[in-house]
Design an enzyme around this catalytic site. Sequence first.
Site, PDB file in Angstrom:
ATOM      1  N   HIS A  56      -7.847  -0.537  -4.050  1.00  6.21           N
ATOM      2  CA  HIS A  56      -7.318  -0.609  -5.413  1.00  6.21           C
ATOM      3  C   HIS A  56      -5.956   0.076  -5.516  1.00  6.21           C
ATOM      4  CE1 HIS A  56     -10.980  -2.214  -7.258  1.00  6.21           C
ATOM      5  NE2 HIS A  56     -11.648  -1.405  -6.454  1.00  6.21           N
ATOM      6  N   LYS A 115      -0.067   3.377   7.762  1.00  2.56           N
ATOM      7  CA  LYS A 115       1.062   2.498   8.079  1.00  2.56           C
ATOM      8  C   LYS A 115       0.956   2.034   9.524  1.00  2.56           C
ATOM      9  CE  LYS A 115       4.107   6.456   9.011  1.00  2.56           C
ATOM     10  NZ  LYS A 115       5.375   7.118   8.627  1.00  2.56           N
TER      11      LYS A 115
END
Length: 211
Positions: A120, A168
């Site tokens: 989310h 990442k």
Amino acid sequence: MSQASARPSLKQRIKGRLLRSSTYFFLAALKYYVGNNVIAHVPWERLRNAYYRRILGIRIGQRTHVSMRQFFTGYHSRCNVSIGNNCVLNREIYLDGRTGVVIGNNVNVSFQCCILSLHHDHNHPGFASIGGVVEIRDHAWLGARATILPGVTIGEGAVVAAGAVVTKDVAPYTVVGGVPAKFIAERNREIAYLTDFSPFFDTDVFDESHG
């Protein structure tokens, strides 16, 4: 365009009716429930893999070992998970096949890893869902209880340390760790091993004479 050509086909009408039926979604959820709570505890790997392939639609490559007690999730229409050849997925891994997980060849995923492809947006007023496909490339190794967030690519030969949270992309042949994961070291690029590990039942015992 004629009225006849504009009319939905029989297949489209059936599909539309199914998608308006709570029974359809109940049955779609049931296949995941059975897979995660019954099939995942079956000690025969061929039976487990047959269910994952034929019922959940997961791709599992040759000579790949998927341990007991996996947890797969996905949408009603598909579980978008692809696993390459000569991989080892240890126990209790969470694989999020909603947006998608793509695992290359000779990948090792240690126990209790969490691979997410959807979460989310905490800044969105409506708590909107966002995500992206997770890609884990050849010869990568995820340590125990590592978490990979949506949209991340783990480069070829990269190592993620135990307990790391990867937010990442990880460069090829690097070692990362921590929360959030950061660069630790380079990894030797002269990798020659071929993963071949098929233990009996829910153990780490296997026939080492055929290794």
